[in-house]
Write a protein that holds these residues in place. Structure first.
Motif, PDB file in Angstrom:
ATOM      1  N   TRP A  41      46.233  46.331  42.789  1.00  0.00           N
ATOM      2  CA  TRP A  41      44.721  45.796  42.521  1.00  0.00           C
ATOM      3  C   TRP A  41      45.175  44.323  42.981  1.00  0.00           C
ATOM      4  N   SER A  43      45.060  40.537  43.172  1.00  0.00           N
ATOM      5  CA  SER A  43      44.413  39.176  42.604  1.00  0.00           C
ATOM      6  C   SER A  43      43.601  38.504  43.689  1.00  0.00           C
ATOM      7  N   ASP A  44      44.227  37.790  44.787  1.00  0.00           N
ATOM      8  CA  ASP A  44      43.862  37.563  44.987  1.00  0.00           C
ATOM      9  C   ASP A  44      42.018  37.333  46.044  1.00  0.00           C
ATOM     10  N   LYS A  46      40.556  40.267  45.174  1.00  0.00           N
ATOM     11  CA  LYS A  46      39.602  41.121  44.121  1.00  0.00           C
ATOM     12  C   LYS A  46      39.302  42.419  44.649  1.00  0.00           C
ATOM     13  N   GLU A 143      37.707  42.869  36.890  1.00  0.00           N
ATOM     14  CA  GLU A 143      37.693  41.495  38.159  1.00  0.00           C
ATOM     15  C   GLU A 143      39.325  40.308  37.388  1.00  0.00           C
ATOM     16  N   LYS A 144      38.413  40.289  36.191  1.00  0.00           N
ATOM     17  CA  LYS A 144      39.101  39.470  34.997  1.00  0.00           C
ATOM     18  C   LYS A 144      40.630  39.993  34.679  1.00  0.00           C
ATOM     19  N   ARG A 146      41.304  43.163  35.497  1.00  0.00           N
ATOM     20  CA  ARG A 146      42.622  43.916  36.059  1.00  0.00           C
ATOM     21  C   ARG A 146      43.566  42.972  36.892  1.00  0.00           C
ATOM     22  N   THR A 147      42.806  41.486  36.975  1.00  0.00           N
ATOM     23  CA  THR A 147      44.335  40.582  37.132  1.00  0.00           C
ATOM     24  C   THR A 147      45.314  40.495  36.417  1.00  0.00           C
ATOM     25  N   ASN A 148      44.367  39.302  34.998  1.00  0.00           N
ATOM     26  CA  ASN A 148      45.144  38.821  34.323  1.00  0.00           C
ATOM     27  C   ASN A 148      46.253  40.200  33.510  1.00  0.00           C
ATOM     28  N   ASN A 150      47.393  42.978  35.941  1.00  0.00           N
ATOM     29  CA  ASN A 150      48.327  42.813  36.479  1.00  0.00           C
ATOM     30  C   ASN A 150      49.283  41.459  36.290  1.00  0.00           C
ATOM     31  N   ASN A 151      49.322  40.162  36.236  1.00  0.00           N
ATOM     32  CA  ASN A 151      49.916  39.178  36.272  1.00  0.00           C
ATOM     33  C   ASN A 151      50.647  39.562  35.121  1.00  0.00           C
TER      34      ASN A 151
END
Length: 266
Positions: A41, A43-44, A46, A143-144, A146-148, A150-151
């Motif tokens: 994923w 994150s930048d 999306k 998106e929110k 999966r980004t979170n 991932n981080n």
């Protein structure tokens, strides 16, 4: 938004992730663990993004899916090649396959390799009917999360000096890590959509010792989530209320740290 709206959105996006996995399986060097089919994923941007595919001209390409824009994008570093898209909004699986065949031919790959595809939720993406379209709110929530996640997993790896990629697997559609620890311990941790383990999306953590599922003292109290000791052994923290997503994500990071320490007896 209700949690079922989000669950349906993940099921819909899962179909397109599986398409990336199917294409990766055709054009990448096969690995015994099928890791060549998994994706990251970004994150930048999306987007879901495949591993790098080497083209006949020795440039590289990746297959990307943009959930919010309803299209695939074939990205390449070859300056002489256009970067074709495959539009998915209102387009059935037959259209997607035929368009991929044509577009992969354009970048020097044998597009005819792509034929039938085995999707996890064909009721939401069929060969002949228009696909199910998730709401924009549900996609933004995807998106929110999966980004979170991932981080959070990258931070867990860095903080503990663990070694693993953070990848999304096309079969389960989980964002996860796989770590080898001393004394024959192996860790599988991350976030997964609703499935046979949980009716709700969830953070999870599980360990194996010498190839067998391993549980520490499950009488130990957890701040978040609960132990499971049935067909699947491990610990989960479910996501039940979309309006409390920030709390779920912050607690999920603590959940992964706490349960990893319990498994490792720290």
């Amino acid at each position: 938004m209700k949690i079922n709206d989000y669950i349906l959105a993940e099921k819909s996006i899962h179909n397109y992730a599986k398409i990336i996995g199917e294409i990766s399986n055709l054009y990448l060097l096969k690995q015994d663990d099928f890791s060549h089919t998994n994706m990251v994923w970004d994150s930048d941007k999306k987007v879901l993004k495949s591993r790098e595919i080497v083209l006949p001209n020795n440039f590289i390409a990746t297959i990307e899916y943009h959930p919010n824009h309803f299209h695939f994008h074939i990205a390449t570093n070859c300056p002489k090649l256009k970067e074709p898209m495959v539009l998915t909004r209102n387009n059935n699986l037959n259209y997607i396959i035929k368009t991929f065949q044509n577009n992969l031919n354009l970048i020097g790959l044998e597009g005819g390799k792509i034929q039938n595809m085995d999707l996890p939720y064909p009721e939401y993406l069929s060969y002949t009917e228009k696909p199910f379209l998730p709401s924009k709110n549900a996609i933004h929530l995807f998106e929110k999360i999966r980004t979170n996640v991932n981080n959070t997993l990258l931070e867990l790896l860095t903080h503990n000096n663990f070694k693993s990629e953070v990848r999304i697997w096309p079969y389960n559609f989980d964002t996860g890590i796989y770590c080898k620890h001393p004394d024959g311990l192996e860790q599988f941790g991350g976030y997964a959509p609703a499935d046979a383990i949980s009716e709700f999306p969830y953070f999870y953590n599980s360990f194996y010792k010498d190839g067998k599922a391993f549980l520490p003292n499950i009488n130990q109290q957890l701040d978040f989530g609960y132990w499971m000791n049935s067909n699947w052994k491990g610990v989960i923290y479910p996501f039940k209320e979309p309006n409390e997503v920030d709390l779920f994500l912050s607690n999920g990071a603590l959940f992964l740290k706490q349960t990893t320490n319990k498994f490792l007896n720290k």
